[in-house]
Structures are given as structure tokens and as C-alpha cells.
Enzyme design. Structure first.
Site: not given
Ligand code: HEM
Ligand SMILES: CC(=O)N[C@H]1CO[C@H](CO)[C@@H](O)[C@@H]1O
Ligand SMILES: *[C@@H]1O[C@H](CO)[C@@H](O)[C@H](O)[C@H]1NC(C)=O
Ligand SMILES: *[C@@H]1O[C@H](CO)[C@@H](O)[C@H](O)[C@H]1NC(C)=O
Ligand SMILES: *[C@@H]1O[C@H](CO)[C@@H](O)[C@H](O)[C@H]1NC(C)=O
Ligand SMILES: *[C@@H]1O[C@H](CO)[C@@H](O)[C@H](O)[C@H]1NC(C)=O
Length: 354
Positions: A93, A97-98, A101, A103, A105, A107, A124, A193, A224, A275
């Protein structure tokens, strides 16, 4: 005698004609060669400045400058994943995100002295895994100081973390990215997104990064693995249209199960597997569940709302197809707006610019 002289004169004429032709050719060839060299130079300049497709990334960029880098990264990541099975989701994830935003890079890794960096944007706030990136960076810096970028480390760690389950990488990562110097919360808010988005908006978010609807569906398969916080989908459980109702596009028994996990609309601490079949296994189950209307977020469910995207979902239920397509789309994602050549910098520490 006369005949011979005339013949020789004719010969001479013919030769001089031929000579002229040959000279034209030589000059032409020389011109062509100059043009070709110019073209090669321009291509190189464009590639170095990151303008050409693929952004000047290449396979094994650190082969000579830091031959041990990729192995060192892999070993540290595998050690950490062995101890924390949730890490692949965090790192995958973070790579996403990197790249979305400014590119790919690095950031996303920059700390924010005044709470205005990408890290401070709402999506984030739940990014984890920063400490593992720091561990990797410290080891790589010890090996070859100032050589390996944090942006490449992010791309490589995402691949290696997911690879742990298979003991081999699922996709190729090209390297040569350099680190950016800017991290803005507003850029993250505008480009990442939202889980509440509909198909049209998601399609636009991806198109803005040069990614297609096909990439959108394929890359959503990353869900997944990992978990989502209740407050990002509990409107679908409790109050979808403001009448205390559930989202009709969500499977009712799955919604009932989710209500046992997320006890109220206000719950912003509980996390649920995205999933429901296997949130620690990288597989095609996301698409199997999605088709059963068990996608967790509205953005997941949105993929079933157009014919073109739901056809792609159907295709990806074929596991082999999913793995092949994911490898291609994530490679494309890893090349979004990259800094290469002399752009950007190689950070000494991933959480701060030099
Ligand atoms: C299509 C648009 C996407 C949306 C709206 C989206 C949104 C989200 C959201 C809201 C979460 C949960 C965050 C949380 O509650 O902590 C999440 C988790 C995650 N996303 Fe996405 N995502 C998208 C695309 C992607 C893409 C393209 C990837 C990677 C190639 C990705 C990888 C992941 C992974 C691996 C997690 C699980 C993170 C964790 O359990 O630590 N997502 N996503
Ligand atoms: C502003 C803020 O709370 N940032 C957090 C972003 O996520 C990392 C990892 O969980 C935290 O260490 C930061 O404090
Ligand atoms: C703090 O935020 C402002 C914008 O509000 C920005 O211009 C400035 O560069 C930031 N400072 C640092 C050190 O990031
Ligand atoms: C999708 O969401 C956007 C932004 O919220 C909205 O403007 C648009 O009308 C929606 N499109 C559809 C087809 O619902
Ligand atoms: C559901 O939404 C409506 C309209 O936004 C709101 O008035 C109501 O208070 C919400 N119900 C709950 C339980 O939050
Ligand atoms: C969660 O909700 C509580 C109460 O509404 C709020 O104080 C807190 O800041 C929220 N936490 C997050 C991470 O949004």
C-alpha cells in the site's frame, strides 16, 4: 583506335557518373549517420530527464554501484515478514501511495515538521511499515553510502514482502528512481483514490496517472491482502442513504457479519480483513469475493457497476491470469512520473531530504 578512345571516354564518363553517385551516397550516409546519432543523443537526454516511457528505469540499476543492494533488501524484508505477516500489505500500500502522489519518488516517507506532508493526509494516517523502511535504508547505506534511493527501496520492498509467501518474486522491479524533495498533504488528498468513490471518479484518478480501467481493476486485486478500518465502510452497514439502511449492493449475510465486527458508525479503530477468505495470502480471492458482492469498500463494489470493468473482474477470477496481469500493471504503476538521471537526489535518510 578511335573506337577504343571513344569507348574509354565513355568509360570515364560512366565512371565519373558512378563516382558522383557514390559520393552522393557517402554524403547521404554520413548525413543519415549524423541524424541517427542526434536521435540517439536526444533519446538519451529525454530518458535521463525522465521524459521517455519507462522513465529511464532499468533492470538491476545497482548491479555495479551497489551489487549487494537487492539481496540485502530482500533478506531484511523476509526476516521482518516472517515476524509480521501483515507487513506485505503495509508495504504494498505504501508503494501505491508513493507512486500516486508526485510519482514514485519516496515522498510518502518524508516527515513533516509542520504537519503538511503526505504522511498527514487522512488516508496516510494508517500507513505502517515506516520503521522497516528505515531499517532497510540503514543497512543499504552501510553497504554503499548515498547510492540507493528510498524510492527504489519502496518499490523493491513491496515486491520482496509479497514474494515471501512464494519464495520468489511475482513481478519485476526496474530501478534507477531518485528521491523527491517535496511532500505535500494537499497532493496526497488530491491524488489518492477514496474508498467512497464511484467508478467514474476511480477511472479518472487512474487515468491521471496514465493507468487504464484494466490497471484499475487489476491493481485493486492488491486488496487480497490487508485490512480496512470500519469507519471507511460502515456507512454501507448502518446508514447508506440516511435512512438507517445497508448498501443493497453488499451481500446481506456479509453485511451482517461486518456489523458484528464494526459495532457502530463511529468505530474508527477496529480493522477488518478486506479479503474475507484469506487476508494474509496474496491470491485471486479478492475477485472471487468481489463477484459475490463481498467487496469491503464502495470503491471495490464500484468495479462491478460497469460492463467493461465487471468483465475484467470475471477474467481475473482465473488465478494465472491475475498473476500475469498484476505483474504488468504494478510495473506500470512503479514507473509513474519517476525522477531519474540527475533529477531529485539520493536521500541519506528516508524520512528527511538531504
Ligand atoms: C482503486 C483505488 C483504491 C482505493 C480507493 C483504496 C483504498 C484503500 C483503503 C481505504 C484501505 C484501508 C486503509 C485502512 O483502513 O487502514 C486500503 C488498504 C490497502 N490497499 Fe488500497 N485502495 C486502492 C487501490 C490500491 C492499490 C492500487 C493498491 C496496491 C497496488 C492497494 C493496496 C492496498 C493494501 C495492500 C491495503 C492493506 C493495507 C494494510 O492492511 O496495511 N490499494 N486501500
Ligand atoms: C500525522 C500522523 O499521525 N502521521 C502518522 C502517519 O503514520 C505513521 C505510521 O503509523 C505515524 O508514525 C505518523 O505519526
Ligand atoms: C511548512 O509548511 C509550509 C506551508 O504551510 C511550507 O511552505 C513549508 O515549506 C513547510 N516547512 C517545512 C520545513 O516543510
Ligand atoms: C461519481 O462521483 C462524483 C463525485 O462525487 C459525482 O460528481 C458523479 O456524479 C458520480 N457519478 C456517478 C455516475 O454516480
Ligand atoms: C443517518 O443519516 C441521516 C442523514 O444523514 C442522519 O440524520 C442520521 O442521524 C444518521 N443515523 C445515524 C445512526 O447516524
Ligand atoms: C476516532 O474518533 C474519535 C472520536 O470521534 C476521535 O477523537 C479520534 O480522533 C478519531 N481517530 C481517528 C484516527 O480518526
Amino acid at each position: 583506335m578511335l573506337i577504343i578512345i571513344v569507348a574509354e571516354a565513355e568509360n570515364d564518363l560512366r565512371f565519373s557518373y558512378l563516382r558522383r553517385e557514390r559520393e552522393k551516397w557517402v554524403v547521404g550516409l554520413r548525413k543519415m549517420r549524423t541524424n541517427f546519432l542526434l536521435l540517439v543523443c536526444l533519446t538519451i537526454i529525454f530518458c535521463v530527464s525522465g521524459v521517455c516511457q519507462g522513465g529511464g528505469l532499468r533492470k538491476n540499476f545497482y548491479k555495479h554501484s551497489c551489487p549487494g543492494a537487492e539481496d540485502t533488501i530482500k533478506n531484511i524484508i523476509w526476516k521482518n515478514v516472517a515476524a509480521d505477516s501483515g507487513l506485505p500489505a503495509d508495504l504494498l500500500r505504501m508503494h501505491f501511495h508513493d507512486c500516486f502522489v508526485r510519482g514514485c519518488d519516496g515522498s510518502v516517507l518524508l516527515d513533516s515538521p509542520n504537519k503538511t506532508a503526505e504522511k498527514d493526509s487522512i488516508p496516510n494516517l494508517t500507513l505502517e511499515g515506516f520503521d522497516v523502511i528505515d531499517e532497510v535504508k540503514a543497512a543499504v547505506e552501510k553497504l554503499c553510502p548515498g547510492v540507493v534511493s528510498c524510492a527504489d527501496i519502496l518499490a523493491l520492498t513491496a515486491r520482496d514482502a509479497v514474494a515471501f509467501q512464494f519464495k520468489k518474486p511475482l513481478w519485476e522491479v526496474l530501478t534507477g528512481r531518485r528521491d523527491g524533495r517535496v511532500s505535500r498533504k494537499s497532493d496526497a488528498d488530491a491524488n489518492i483514490p477514496s474508498p467512497f468513490s464511484n467508478f467514474t471518479t476511480l477511472k479518472q484518478n487512474f487515468a491521471a496517472k496514465g493507468l487504464t480501467v484494466h490497471d484499475l481493476v487489476v491493481l485493486s486485486g492488491a486488496h487480497t491482502i490487508g485490512q480496512g478500518h470500519c469507519n471507511l465502510f460502515s456507512n454501507r452497514l448502518y446508514n447508506f442513504t440516511g435512512k438507517g439502511d445497508a448498501d443493497p449492493s453488499l451481500d446481506p449475510s456479509y453485511a451482517a457479519f461486518l456489523r458484528t465486527q464494526c459495532r457502530s458508525l463511529a468505530d474508527n479503530t477496529t480493522k477488518v480483513a478486506m479479503d474475507p477468505r484469506s487476508d494474509e495470502s496474496f491470491d485471486n480471492h479478492y475477485f472471487v469475493s468481489l463477484k459475490q458482492h463481498k467487496g469491503l469498500f464502495q470503491s471495490d463494489a464500484a468495479l462491478l457497476t460497469t460492463k467493461i470493468s465487471s468483465n475484467i473482474v470475471n477474467e481475473l477470477i482465473n488465478s494465472r491470469k491475475f498473476f500475469t496481469e498484476f505483474a504488468q500493471s504494478i510495473k506500470k504503476m512503479g514507473a509513474i512520473e519517476v525522477l531519474t538521471g540527475t533529477n531529485g537526489e539520493i536521500r541519506k535518510k528516508c524520512n528527511a531530504v538531504n
